[in-house]
Scaffold this active site. Structure first.
Site, PDB file in Angstrom:
ATOM      1  N   ASN A  15      60.732   6.039 -24.881  1.00 50.23           N
ATOM      2  CA  ASN A  15      60.538   6.186 -23.438  1.00 50.23           C
ATOM      3  C   ASN A  15      61.819   5.706 -22.734  1.00 50.23           C
ATOM      4  O   ASN A  15      62.204   4.532 -22.880  1.00 50.23           O
ATOM      5  CB  ASN A  15      59.316   5.350 -23.028  1.00 50.23           C
ATOM      6  CG  ASN A  15      59.048   5.428 -21.547  1.00 50.23           C
ATOM      7  OD1 ASN A  15      59.969   5.379 -20.739  1.00 50.23           O
ATOM      8  ND2 ASN A  15      57.795   5.534 -21.169  1.00 50.23           N
ATOM      9  N   HIS A  18      63.366   3.174 -18.368  1.00 48.86           N
ATOM     10  CA  HIS A  18      64.068   2.003 -17.846  1.00 48.86           C
ATOM     11  C   HIS A  18      65.589   2.144 -17.873  1.00 48.86           C
ATOM     12  O   HIS A  18      66.291   1.311 -17.308  1.00 48.86           O
ATOM     13  CB  HIS A  18      63.560   0.730 -18.510  1.00 48.86           C
ATOM     14  CG  HIS A  18      62.118   0.495 -18.153  1.00 48.86           C
ATOM     15  ND1 HIS A  18      61.698   0.466 -16.841  1.00 48.86           N
ATOM     16  CD2 HIS A  18      61.004   0.353 -18.910  1.00 48.86           C
ATOM     17  CE1 HIS A  18      60.383   0.295 -16.811  1.00 48.86           C
ATOM     18  NE2 HIS A  18      59.940   0.231 -18.054  1.00 48.86           N
ATOM     19  N   ARG A  26      70.920   0.541  -8.291  1.00 48.50           N
ATOM     20  CA  ARG A  26      72.094   0.754  -7.441  1.00 48.50           C
ATOM     21  C   ARG A  26      72.121   2.136  -6.800  1.00 48.50           C
ATOM     22  O   ARG A  26      73.092   2.472  -6.135  1.00 48.50           O
ATOM     23  CB  ARG A  26      73.375   0.550  -8.259  1.00 48.50           C
ATOM     24  CG  ARG A  26      73.730  -0.892  -8.496  1.00 48.50           C
ATOM     25  CD  ARG A  26      74.092  -1.561  -7.182  1.00 48.50           C
ATOM     26  NE  ARG A  26      74.350  -2.977  -7.352  1.00 48.50           N
ATOM     27  CZ  ARG A  26      75.540  -3.492  -7.641  1.00 48.50           C
ATOM     28  NH1 ARG A  26      76.568  -2.707  -7.833  1.00 48.50           N
ATOM     29  NH2 ARG A  26      75.675  -4.784  -7.764  1.00 48.50           N
ATOM     30  N   HIS A  51      58.182   9.090 -17.812  1.00 49.22           N
ATOM     31  CA  HIS A  51      57.060   8.982 -16.874  1.00 49.22           C
ATOM     32  C   HIS A  51      57.578   9.299 -15.480  1.00 49.22           C
ATOM     33  O   HIS A  51      58.378   8.551 -14.922  1.00 49.22           O
ATOM     34  CB  HIS A  51      56.508   7.546 -16.946  1.00 49.22           C
ATOM     35  CG  HIS A  51      55.300   7.307 -16.091  1.00 49.22           C
ATOM     36  ND1 HIS A  51      54.640   6.106 -16.078  1.00 49.22           N
ATOM     37  CD2 HIS A  51      54.637   8.098 -15.225  1.00 49.22           C
ATOM     38  CE1 HIS A  51      53.610   6.176 -15.250  1.00 49.22           C
ATOM     39  NE2 HIS A  51      53.597   7.374 -14.707  1.00 49.22           N
ATOM     40  N   ARG A  53      56.760   9.005 -12.074  1.00 54.05           N
ATOM     41  CA  ARG A  53      55.776   8.334 -11.219  1.00 54.05           C
ATOM     42  C   ARG A  53      55.766   8.991  -9.849  1.00 54.05           C
ATOM     43  O   ARG A  53      56.786   9.506  -9.378  1.00 54.05           O
ATOM     44  CB  ARG A  53      56.105   6.842 -11.102  1.00 54.05           C
ATOM     45  CG  ARG A  53      55.962   6.079 -12.414  1.00 54.05           C
ATOM     46  CD  ARG A  53      56.109   4.586 -12.197  1.00 54.05           C
ATOM     47  NE  ARG A  53      54.933   4.031 -11.566  1.00 54.05           N
ATOM     48  CZ  ARG A  53      54.004   3.296 -12.193  1.00 54.05           C
ATOM     49  NH1 ARG A  53      54.134   2.996 -13.468  1.00 54.05           N
ATOM     50  NH2 ARG A  53      52.962   2.851 -11.539  1.00 54.05           N
ATOM     51  N   ARG A  57      59.987   5.764  -8.817  1.00 52.57           N
ATOM     52  CA  ARG A  57      60.733   4.500  -8.847  1.00 52.57           C
ATOM     53  C   ARG A  57      61.818   4.472  -9.925  1.00 52.57           C
ATOM     54  O   ARG A  57      62.763   3.712  -9.821  1.00 52.57           O
ATOM     55  CB  ARG A  57      59.788   3.315  -9.006  1.00 52.57           C
ATOM     56  CG  ARG A  57      59.155   3.200 -10.361  1.00 52.57           C
ATOM     57  CD  ARG A  57      58.383   1.925 -10.500  1.00 52.57           C
ATOM     58  NE  ARG A  57      57.185   1.908  -9.675  1.00 52.57           N
ATOM     59  CZ  ARG A  57      56.133   1.123  -9.920  1.00 52.57           C
ATOM     60  NH1 ARG A  57      56.157   0.292 -10.935  1.00 52.57           N
ATOM     61  NH2 ARG A  57      55.066   1.146  -9.166  1.00 52.57           N
ATOM     62  N   GLU A  78      54.807  11.811 -19.177  1.00 47.57           N
ATOM     63  CA  GLU A  78      53.683  11.000 -18.691  1.00 47.57           C
ATOM     64  C   GLU A  78      53.523  11.251 -17.197  1.00 47.57           C
ATOM     65  O   GLU A  78      54.492  11.148 -16.439  1.00 47.57           O
ATOM     66  CB  GLU A  78      53.963   9.516 -18.906  1.00 47.57           C
ATOM     67  CG  GLU A  78      53.989   9.100 -20.352  1.00 47.57           C
ATOM     68  CD  GLU A  78      54.280   7.613 -20.482  1.00 47.57           C
ATOM     69  OE1 GLU A  78      54.382   6.904 -19.458  1.00 47.57           O
ATOM     70  OE2 GLU A  78      54.426   7.168 -21.621  1.00 47.57           O
ATOM     71  N   THR A 109      52.245   0.397 -16.242  1.00 50.76           N
ATOM     72  CA  THR A 109      50.883   0.908 -16.424  1.00 50.76           C
ATOM     73  C   THR A 109      50.021  -0.208 -17.012  1.00 50.76           C
ATOM     74  O   THR A 109      50.214  -0.595 -18.155  1.00 50.76           O
ATOM     75  CB  THR A 109      50.907   2.131 -17.374  1.00 50.76           C
ATOM     76  OG1 THR A 109      52.014   2.948 -17.006  1.00 50.76           O
ATOM     77  CG2 THR A 109      49.632   2.929 -17.252  1.00 50.76           C
ATOM     78  N   GLU A 159      46.317   8.278 -26.558  1.00 53.02           N
ATOM     79  CA  GLU A 159      47.309   7.234 -26.812  1.00 53.02           C
ATOM     80  C   GLU A 159      46.625   5.906 -26.565  1.00 53.02           C
ATOM     81  O   GLU A 159      46.159   5.634 -25.444  1.00 53.02           O
ATOM     82  CB  GLU A 159      48.533   7.387 -25.905  1.00 53.02           C
ATOM     83  CG  GLU A 159      49.550   6.272 -26.184  1.00 53.02           C
ATOM     84  CD  GLU A 159      50.848   6.393 -25.403  1.00 53.02           C
ATOM     85  OE1 GLU A 159      51.181   7.513 -24.959  1.00 53.02           O
ATOM     86  OE2 GLU A 159      51.518   5.361 -25.238  1.00 53.02           O
ATOM     87  N   HIS A 196      52.819   0.692 -25.671  1.00 52.26           N
ATOM     88  CA  HIS A 196      52.892  -0.270 -24.573  1.00 52.26           C
ATOM     89  C   HIS A 196      53.110  -1.683 -25.113  1.00 52.26           C
ATOM     90  O   HIS A 196      52.303  -2.196 -25.868  1.00 52.26           O
ATOM     91  CB  HIS A 196      51.654  -0.263 -23.672  1.00 52.26           C
ATOM     92  CG  HIS A 196      52.005  -0.690 -22.258  1.00 52.26           C
ATOM     93  ND1 HIS A 196      52.190  -1.997 -21.913  1.00 52.26           N
ATOM     94  CD2 HIS A 196      52.281   0.031 -21.154  1.00 52.26           C
ATOM     95  CE1 HIS A 196      52.537  -2.065 -20.648  1.00 52.26           C
ATOM     96  NE2 HIS A 196      52.608  -0.844 -20.159  1.00 52.26           N
ATOM     97  N   HIS A 219      60.413  -0.178 -23.078  1.00 44.20           N
ATOM     98  CA  HIS A 219      61.074  -1.332 -22.486  1.00 44.20           C
ATOM     99  C   HIS A 219      61.883  -2.137 -23.492  1.00 44.20           C
ATOM    100  O   HIS A 219      63.026  -2.538 -23.222  1.00 44.20           O
ATOM    101  CB  HIS A 219      60.034  -2.226 -21.783  1.00 44.20           C
ATOM    102  CG  HIS A 219      60.646  -3.371 -21.056  1.00 44.20           C
ATOM    103  ND1 HIS A 219      60.787  -4.608 -21.621  1.00 44.20           N
ATOM    104  CD2 HIS A 219      61.207  -3.449 -19.832  1.00 44.20           C
ATOM    105  CE1 HIS A 219      61.389  -5.414 -20.762  1.00 44.20           C
ATOM    106  NE2 HIS A 219      61.649  -4.728 -19.660  1.00 44.20           N
TER     107      HIS A 219
HETATM  108  N1  PXP Z   1      52.862   4.595 -23.285  1.00 46.58           N
HETATM  109  C1  PXP Z   1      52.530   4.724 -21.984  1.00 46.58           C
HETATM  110  C2  PXP Z   1      51.431   5.655 -21.624  1.00 46.58           C
HETATM  111  C3  PXP Z   1      53.216   4.007 -20.986  1.00 46.58           C
HETATM  112  O1  PXP Z   1      52.864   4.157 -19.695  1.00 46.58           O
HETATM  113  C4  PXP Z   1      54.278   3.173 -21.366  1.00 46.58           C
HETATM  114  C5  PXP Z   1      55.030   2.417 -20.325  1.00 46.58           C
HETATM  115  O2  PXP Z   1      55.670   3.279 -19.481  1.00 46.58           O
HETATM  116  C6  PXP Z   1      54.606   3.094 -22.728  1.00 46.58           C
HETATM  117  C7  PXP Z   1      53.874   3.803 -23.662  1.00 46.58           C
HETATM  118  C8  PXP Z   1      55.759   2.289 -23.213  1.00 46.58           C
HETATM  119  O3  PXP Z   1      55.572   0.945 -22.985  1.00 46.58           O
HETATM  120  P1  PXP Z   1      56.779  -0.038 -23.141  1.00 46.58           P
HETATM  121  O4  PXP Z   1      57.794   0.335 -22.112  1.00 46.58           O
HETATM  122  O5  PXP Z   1      56.168  -1.377 -22.916  1.00 46.58           O
HETATM  123  O6  PXP Z   1      57.310   0.142 -24.537  1.00 46.58           O
END
Ligand code: PXP
Length: 258
Positions: A15, A18, A26, A51, A53, A57, A78, A109, A159, A196, A219
Site C-alpha cells: 500500500n 503514505h 508539502r 486507497h 479517500r 488526504r 481501496e 481505517t 480482507e 492493517h 505504513h
Molecule cells: N488494508 C486496508 C483495507 C487498509 O485500509 C489499510 C490501511 O490503509 C491496510 C490494509 C494497510 O495497513 P497498514 O498501513 O497499517 O499496513
C-alpha cells in the site's frame, strides 16, 4: 495445525498511500507514489494497493492514473462504497476493489466494514463492479457474522482486519480469531486477504496461516523506507513473511495465481 491444502502462494501487496502522505505534507510533487510502486514491484511486490479517500488526504486521482500507466502488477483499489468511487473504479478497472469503511475524522481505517448494515447497497456495488470485470473484496473484522454476510453480498474475497492482532500479537486469542476466520472464509469459497498494522516484526504468524492468500501492508513499509529505501523494505518484509513457520506449514513458493 494448518494443512498444506491452503493457499499455494502468499501474495504481498504494498500500500503506497503514505508515500503520498509525505508529499501532501508539502503539497509538492515528491515523493511520487507511482514511482514508489515501480520500485516495490522491482523488489518483488505482487501487487500495489492504494486507497482513494473521499477527502483526498493522501492519494489523488492523478496518482491513480499514473499508477495504472506505470504499474505492471495488479492494482487493489481501496474505496468507500459510494457512487463517486464506484464510477472511478469502473473507469480505472483495477484488478480488485476492496471496500473499506471511511470516517473523515479517523487517522486510519479503524475497524472493518459492517456488512450487515446496508447489505443491498453492498450487493449492488459488488454486482456493478463484477459487470465491469472487477473482483470485490470486503475489509472486515475477524467475525463469522461478517464473513457470512460478505459471502451473501456476492464478494469474491474478504480482507481480514489484522489491527487487533497487531496491537496485541502476544495474545493468542487475536491470532486464533484470524486463523478461524481465514479457515471459515476459505470454506465458504472466499479468497482471504489480510492487513492493517503488519510489520516485519509481527507478520510471521499471520503469514503462516495458509488459508490467507494475500497481505496488504503499507505504513511499516513506508516507515522502513525512510531508513533503508523502499526496495529493501519490501525485501525485508518478504523475508519476514517467510519466517512464518509457527503453524508448521510454510506457504511453498509458487507463481502468483492472479
Ligand atoms: N488494508 C486496508 C483495507 C487498509 O485500509 C489499510 C490501511 O490503509 C491496510 C490494509 C494497510 O495497513 P497498514 O498501513 O497499517 O499496513
Amino acid at each position: 495445525m494448518a494443512g498444506t491444502d491452503g493457499a499455494a502462494y502468499l501474495r504481498l501487496f504494498i500500500n503506497i498511500d503514505h508515500v503520498a502522505t509525505l508529499r501532501q505534507a508539502r503539497r509538492t510533487d515528491e515523493p511520487d507514489p507511482a514511482q514508489a510502486a515501480v520500485l516495490c514491484e522491482r523488489a518483488g511486490a505482487d501487487g500495489i494497493t492504494a486507497h482513494l479517500r473521499e477527502d483526498r488526504r493522501h492519494i489523488q486521482d492523478a496518482d491513480l492514473d499514473a499508477l495504472v500507466k506505470v504499474s505492471r502488477t495488479p492494482l487493489n483499489l481501496e474505496i468507500a462504497c459510494t457512487d463517486e468511487m464506484l464510477g472511478i473504479a469502473e473507469r480505472l478497472r483495477p484488478h480488485h476493489v476492496t471496500f473499506v469503511p471511511e470516517r473523515r475524522q479517523e487517522v486510519t481505517t479503524e475497524g472493518g466494514l459492517d456488512v450487515t448494515r446496508e447489505p443491498e447497497r453492498l450487493r449492488d456495488a459488488v454486482a456493478r463492479l463484477a459487470a465491469a470485470g472487477i473482483v470485490s473484496s470486503l475489509f472486515i473484522d475477524a467475525d463469522p457474522r461478517m464473513i457470512d454476510a460478505s459471502r451473501a453480498a456476492g464478494a469474491a474475497a474478504i480482507e481480514l482486519h489484522t489491527g487487533r492482532y497487531a496491537h496485541a500479537p502476544s495474545d493468542p486469542a487475536t491470532l486464533q480469531a484470524l486463523r478461524e476466520s481465514a479457515r471459515h472464509g476459505r470454506a465458504l469459497g472466499l479468497a482471504v486477504h489480510a492487513g492493517h498494522g503488519l510489520t516485519a516484526r509481527n507478520v510471521a504468524p499471520v503469514a503462516a496461516l495458509t488459508d490467507i492468500e494475500e497481505l496488504n501492508i503499507g505504513h511499516s513499509i513506508v516507515s522502513r523506507a525512510v531508513f533503508i529505501g523502499i526496495e529493501e523494505a519490501v525485501r525485508e518484509m518478504r523475508a519476514a513473511m517467510g519466517r512464518g513457520a509457527v503453524d508448521g506449514a510454510l506457504h511453498p513458493l509458487a507463481p502468483p495465481r492472479l
